[in-house]
Design a protein around this motif. Sequence first.
Motif: not given
Length: 137
Positions: A108-112, A118-124, A79-83, A32-37
Amino acid sequence: MRHSVIAKESELSDVARQLLEACPQERVFGFFGEMGTGKTTLIKEICRQLGVEDGMTSPTFAIVNEYWTRDGEPIYHFDFYRIDTPDDATRIGFQDYLYSGSYCFIEWTEMVEPLLNGEYTPVHIERIDDQTRKFTF
């Protein structure tokens, strides 16, 4: 939760190492993070530490890239930015990748998220300034 703040890209190898050491049994990571982070840059470093030697790029246009380690193990980079909807990911067989037992790195995890249950490790990744980033996992 772990936090790591770096001021130079050269310090990214430490973050990748810390992440892999903190989550040795995990295989699905959501970034997770803004574009370009630096999501793609961190994923490339993690893959390098896992033994990927071939060139790695963002799968922005392909949605998924497959890399191979020296040991012949696949790693999947999404990379799910474009779905538009989670159904777009379902159509490429996303769940098959998730349950393969291989590393899956998702930008772009938020898209999927509905497909992940909930079965993943989030990295912010948070941009502090032009060079400095804060990583939380």
